[in-house]
Design a protein around this motif. Structure first.
Motif, short mmCIF file in Angstrom:
data_model
loop_
_atom_site.label_atom_id
_atom_site.label_comp_id
_atom_site.label_asym_id
_atom_site.label_seq_id
_atom_site.Cartn_x
_atom_site.Cartn_y
_atom_site.Cartn_z
N ALA B 83 0.78 -1.08 0.05
CA ALA B 83 0.02 -0.01 0.02
C ALA B 83 0.88 1.18 0.23
N GLU B 84 2.01 1.04 0.58
CA GLU B 84 3.11 2.32 0.54
C GLU B 84 3.48 2.38 -1.07
N ALA B 85 4.10 1.36 -1.38
CA ALA B 85 4.68 1.45 -2.82
C ALA B 85 4.64 -0.07 -3.26
N PRO B 86 4.42 -0.31 -4.55
CA PRO B 86 4.57 -1.75 -4.85
C PRO B 86 6.02 -2.44 -4.55
N PHE B 87 5.82 -3.62 -4.10
CA PHE B 87 7.08 -4.12 -3.80
C PHE B 87 7.69 -5.21 -4.90
#
Lengths: 263, 301
Positions: B83-87
């Protein structure tokens, strides 16, 4: 003095159990190695996650390691004393020899809770302490004495919370004898404890903070040791685990009252 | 010498299982060629018994299935990370699709035969099975296969949730590729059954094979893709996972569902990989079994 006598009996029980375990030396060695292997295993998801990220939900790698350290220590206590003893108790409930435990003039709950130990789990305890040392070396600062004291108190409250949950599961197995699988379910849920609770969101976080308080067992103690704990969380965690102990003790009393032996 | 003393000496010693001590010799049953037609005729009955067993212990069965909650925990973890950034190229929807598929596949291909087999070997109950004209491998396999429909009942709601969730967009829509899912699941089940059967058969040689099952599960959880997708692992670990059989149990069926870039040919190659490993494990197992049964007979069943 019943208190002193209880302690003496418990010590004798533990000694006998350690001696039994030490008889199987090859098994002892293998189990020790397996225990260390599982400790190493705990690092893997953390390495993957922090191999790509500096921070996750406010936790950096060394702080998350402190949570893993508490997780390893608590699991050593769980698998070293609590589950072996309770599994033994459940098999006694099933085959009827539990009557002999109840006949003894000591508190049955205490007798049942520490009747069997797996001594090689002490290695995991040491590994947990090693993880703490590693984590604080990475952080580059030692914990303050106050934080250490609070961290120890919170560790104890975590152990109490864990013990209470498992005691409640055992008490339920008096009514439905095949419910010991519930302990496996609890172990599977306890696995969440390797992560700081704040990496989860929404319902998952609420469940593991309040309903099945895994957060009391690992995240809150870790915050205390890191010096991030506040008084409200600490009192809430300690009060919560005390309430849980009280509740499971009452459940155990009712279970014993309803017990009608296996015959 | 009192009368009561002599009677207790004549009876079986306490703690010795009568079946293990006084079981008839099992060697005779093994020398004769096995009547294959009888085996085939017995399989429907074995399946019926298996279904009855599963239904009888349904509460335990459901709890057992619920203990496979690890994918849900990992799902919670990775979706909040993504949700913070794609992993590493995985966004939330990819993780939802991946872990819900893992849950379905795990429910369908998982096995616990090693515990049963170890128990029967240790307590000598296996001699009863060896006496029957059906190979124990087949009788165990039939009983486990019979539990698959009930496991499907548990897996089905998860699959429905998957199709309704945000993860549905990350699934493949290529029907020719999806056609390989069924063979991949069947081979995955067979592979996991054979590996666990082989580990259970180690009880012929070791006092306790349950410690080995624990280690196996640890290795399996990492290398099969059960814990994290193979594609986000460190490169060296992913390389090991590529060649070992474990991804055949979880990773390959999941990849067929969640990886649109695979195509029908890629899916076929993965199923071929599973089939090769299934044959290899089966050969190893039959070698292990023959040696083990000889030993079992030697220490007096």
């Amino acid at each position: 003095m019943t208190g002193e006598r209880t302690l003496r009996v418990l010590a004798a029980q533990l000694r006998a159990s350690v001696m039994t375990a030490m008889q199987y030396r090859a098994n002892f060695l293998v189990s020790g190695l397996v225990a260390l292997y599982w400790v190493a295993w705990n690092f893997l998801p953390l390495l993957i996650l922090f191999g790509d990220r500096q921070m996750v939900a406010g936790w950096d790698y060394p702080s998350a390691l402190v949570v893993v350290g508490y997780f390893v220590i608590l699991r050593a206590v769980l698998e070293g004393i609590i589950t072996p003893s309770f599994e033994d108790a459940i098999s006694r409930i099933r085959n009827g020899s539990f009557d002999y435990v109840l006949l003894k003039p000591l508190d049955a709950m205490l007798l049942v809770s520490a009747c069997k130990v797996e001594p090689w789990k002490a290695l995991e305890l040491l590994a947990g302490l090693g993880i703490f040392v590693h984590a604080f070396l990475e952080l580059g600062r030692p914990p303050t004495p106050g934080a250490v004291a609070l961290g120890v108190v919170m560790l104890l409250s975590g152990v109490v919370a864990m013990y209470s949950l498992w005691l409640a599961a055992v008490s339920l197995s008096f009514w439905a004898v095949r419910l010991d699988n519930l302990m496996y379910l609890l172990s599977a849920i306890f696995d969440v404890g390797r992560w700081p609770i704040s990496v989860f969101r929404g319902a998952v976080r609420v469940v593991f903070t309040v309903v099945i308080p895994v957060a009391i067992m690992t995240t809150f103690p870790a915050m205390a040791l890191l010096g991030r704990g506040d008084a409200r969380t600490a009192t809430g965690a300690i009060g919560g685990s005390a309430l849980m102990l009280l509740g499971s003790r009452l459940l155990w009393r009712r279970a014993i009252a309803a017990y009608t032996s296996a015959s | 010498m009192t009368a009561s003393g002599s009677t207790s000496a004549a009876g079986p010693a306490p703690g010795v299982t009568p079946g293990a001590a006084s079981g008839p010799p099992v060697r005779a049953a093994h020398r004769h060629p096995r009547p294959w037609r009888a085996t085939l005729r017995a399989i429907p009955t074995l399946l019926r018994i298996g279904v009855a067993e599963t239904v009888a212990y349904r509460a335990e069965f459901v709890i057992w299935m619920l203990t496979t909650s690890l994918p849900l925990v990992m799902l919670g973890l990775w979706t909040s990370v993504a949700a913070e950034a794609p992993f590493r190229g995985y966004d939330s929807a990819d993780f939802v699709a991946y872990y819900l598929s893992v849950l379905v596949v795990r429910n369908l291909t998982g096995s616990w035969v090693s515990w049963q087999l170890e128990d029967e070997i240790r307590r000598g109950m296996l001699s009863m099975r060896l006496l029957r004209p059906i190979h124990p491998f087949l009788s165990f396999a039939a009983s486990h296969l019979a539990s698959v429909p009930l496991r499907g009942v548990i897996a089905l709601p998860v699959a429905v949730v998957l199709l309704l969730s945000s993860g549905a967009d990350a699934l493949t829509r290529d029907l020719a590729q999806l056609a390989w899912l069924l063979p991949a699941l069947a081979l995955g089940w067979f592979l996991s059954f054979c590996i666990l059967f082989a580990i259970g058969a180690l009880a012929f040689f070791l006092e306790r094979s349950s410690a080995i099952v624990d280690v196996y599960f640890g290795v399996f959880a990492v290398l099969s893709g059960y814990l994290v997708p193979l594609t986000i692992m460190p490169a060296w670990l992913a390389a090991v996972a590529q060649v070992t059989p474990f991804r055949g149990i979880i990773g390959i069926p999941v990849q067929i569902v969640t990886d649109p870039s695979l195509g029908p040919m890629g899916a076929a190659r993965l199923v071929g990989f599973q089939a090769l490993w299934a044959v290899a494990v089966l050969l190893l197992l039959s070698w292990l079994w023959r040696r083990g049964v000889r030993r079992f007979e030697a220490f007096g069943a």
